[in-house]
Structures are given as C-alpha cells and as structure tokens.
Design a protein around this motif. Structure first.
Motif, PDB file in Angstrom:
ATOM      1  N   GLU A 205     -20.251  23.151  25.756  1.00 17.77           N
ATOM      2  CA  GLU A 205     -18.997  23.662  26.309  1.00 17.77           C
ATOM      3  C   GLU A 205     -18.440  22.767  27.410  1.00 17.77           C
ATOM      4  O   GLU A 205     -17.238  22.720  27.640  1.00 17.77           O
ATOM      5  CB  GLU A 205     -19.168  25.093  26.811  1.00 17.77           C
ATOM      6  CG  GLU A 205     -20.233  25.296  27.872  1.00 17.77           C
ATOM      7  CD  GLU A 205     -21.599  25.617  27.310  1.00 17.77           C
ATOM      8  OE1 GLU A 205     -22.374  26.258  28.049  1.00 17.77           O
ATOM      9  OE2 GLU A 205     -21.909  25.232  26.171  1.00 17.77           O
ATOM     10  N   ASP A 208     -16.333  20.237  25.794  1.00 21.01           N
ATOM     11  CA  ASP A 208     -15.118  20.830  25.226  1.00 21.01           C
ATOM     12  C   ASP A 208     -14.076  21.106  26.301  1.00 21.01           C
ATOM     13  O   ASP A 208     -12.896  21.306  25.974  1.00 21.01           O
ATOM     14  CB  ASP A 208     -15.447  22.143  24.518  1.00 21.01           C
ATOM     15  CG  ASP A 208     -16.288  21.935  23.278  1.00 21.01           C
ATOM     16  OD1 ASP A 208     -16.212  20.840  22.687  1.00 21.01           O
ATOM     17  OD2 ASP A 208     -17.035  22.859  22.921  1.00 21.01           O
ATOM     18  N   ASP A 209     -14.497  21.144  27.567  1.00 19.78           N
ATOM     19  CA  ASP A 209     -13.567  21.452  28.661  1.00 19.78           C
ATOM     20  C   ASP A 209     -13.816  20.506  29.834  1.00 19.78           C
ATOM     21  O   ASP A 209     -14.084  20.932  30.949  1.00 19.78           O
ATOM     22  CB  ASP A 209     -13.717  22.911  29.092  1.00 19.78           C
ATOM     23  CG  ASP A 209     -12.607  23.346  30.043  1.00 19.78           C
ATOM     24  OD1 ASP A 209     -11.512  22.749  29.980  1.00 19.78           O
ATOM     25  OD2 ASP A 209     -12.839  24.255  30.847  1.00 19.78           O
TER      26      ASP A 209
END
Length: 278
Positions: A205, A208-209
C-alpha cells in the motif's frame, strides 16, 4: 495511478498568489495534482480554504500541502518545540480544510543531540499532533520529508521507522534530497532499492500511495544547496521514472524544480511513454 503536479501555484498562472486560480491552471496544463505551499506561513483560513477544496474536487485534482519550513520539533527550548508542534497542527488542520490528503514537513535538526535522542523527541511531538487531529476528527496523513542536509533529521531509515511506529504517518520521499545528502542514489538500481525498502517495511500500500518530490539539485558535502531544473542537473530522472513504472507506483509526484510546471510536464510525459521492464 501516479499523478504529477507542481509544488505550489504554477508560474504561468495569471492571478499571482491565487490558489484557486493555480488549481485551474494545473488542470489546464494537463496535470492532476498540486502541493499547497505553506512554507513561509499558513496563508489559508477556514473561509478561504473551503473554495480551494471545492475547486480541487470539481477539477479532479489531488492535493497535498507543505508545512512551514521553520518547524523544528527538536528545538533546544521546550517552549519553542511545543510551538513548532502547534504550527504543524494548525497547518495540518488548514491543509485538510483545503482538501489536502497529506501534509509534508521538515521535522527538525540534530543540533548536538544523538540521533536516537532526536528521534524520540520528534516522535513525541508528532504523537501529540496526531492526538489533537484525532480529537478534532481531522483526516490527514503527516509525512516527514526525507532530508537534504546532513544536519537535518530525516534520513530514509528514520522516516520509515516513524511510519512503521505511528499510525497516520507515512514517508515523503524527496529523491533529489536523498541524492544531495548521500552523494549516491542516482541510478536505476539505487532508486529501485529505495522503493523495495519502502515496500518491504510498509507494505504494498505504501507503493500505491507514494508522496514524492523530484527536481534537479545542487549539492556539496553537507548536502543540498538549491534546487535546479532537471536538465541543468546531474539527476537521472529517467531512471527514477523507470523504477517507478516497474513497481507500478501510485500516489503523487510533486515537481520542485524552479520551472515547476515545465519539469512536471516533462516528468509526466516521460513516465507515460515508459512501460515496465520487469
């Protein structure tokens, strides 16, 4: 999806200093994010922040914010240290009101303290700020920035550790700063190493960010001197972009070059032409 944007209002914006006009110009340029710059002070208030959030949503832009440069959460004077935490809290609250999802900040300086002592002091101040924001139901991620000078707190290991230990904290990785502070990290293999460390420590994650700062950089033994335009520097941005493409990175890539929109568009254009090598 990796979104590209400018660190502040684009220079080509006709209404100088107008954040809403800056957002409209970002969209006209074909970029998809902007970092609101509170670097010299928090200039938005509740009344002026709301239109910024509205326009950003309407234009489909993602926003971040940079807190004032003068923060030092390791100030030798306890009162000044608490005041710095108060500035970060206020900046984060106003950034959230303006629609920013994240606020970037320079955490402080080592001064004459040991790195571990500084880490504990800065972590404690960040925890206090996080607690206030939770009490106020303010949703925003605090992102300590990877430092560009050897005198500054915030090497890669330190910002990863803070992000692991504190919910609501994530790294702001400035690749130009990393190159300036170390004299290294300017090749595909080294960029890929950084991304691998982030993924291993903080999970998929985190990739992804991401929140990234990119620019050219002038540096010396003590680190960063000033930002440069990409093509006037030795920074191998094409290799960074390839490493990002290969891990299918998402988040925001904010350009801090002096010609902010020109280099942001260059980075976006090169990235879109890349395909993963792996």
């Amino acid at each position: 999806m990796l979104r590209f944007g400018t660190a502040g209002i684009p220079a080509s914006t006709k209404a100088t200093g107008d954040t809403v006009a800056g957002l409209k110009r970002v969209a006209e340029l074909g970029l998809s994010s902007m970092e609101i710059e509170f670097v010299r002070g928090v200039y938005l208030k509740d009344k002026t922040a709301a239109p910024v959030a509205y326009v950003a949503r309407k234009l489909g832009l993602r926003l971040s914010c940079h807190a004032p440069y003068y923060l030092n959460l390791n100030h030798a004077d306890e009162t000044r240290r608490r005041q710095a935490g108060g500035v970060l809290h206020h900046a984060a609250r106003m950034a959230a009101a303006a629609g920013a999802e994240t606020i970037v900040f320079h955490a402080g300086y080592y001064l004459k303290d040991s790195p571990e002592t500084v880490y504990d002091a800065i972590k404690a101040e960040i925890e206090t700020v996080l607690g206030k924001l939770r009490d106020e139901a303010v949703k925003i991620t605090l992102r300590p920035e990877l430092a560009g000078k050897t005198s500054q707190f915030g090497n890669l290991a330190e910002i990863i550790r803070l992000s692991k230990e504190l919910s609501g904290v994530a790294p702001a990785v400035d690749f130009a700063h990393l190159h300036a502070a170390t004299g290294r990290y300017n090749s595909y293999a080294e960029f890929a190493e950084v991304l691998e460390r982030l993924g291993e420590a903080l999970g998929r994650e985190s990739l992804d960010d991401l929140h990234l700062h990119v620019s050219g950089i002038e540096y010396r033994g003590s680190g960063e001197r000033r930002h440069l335009n990409l093509q006037e520097s030795d920074f191998r941005y094409e290799e960074l972009l390839q490493a990002l493409a290969d891990v299918k990175a998402g988040g925001l890539l904010i350009c801090e070059s002096p010609n902010i929109e020109e280099d942001a568009l260059l980075l976006q254009s090169v990235f879109r032409d890349l395909s993963p090598k792996v």
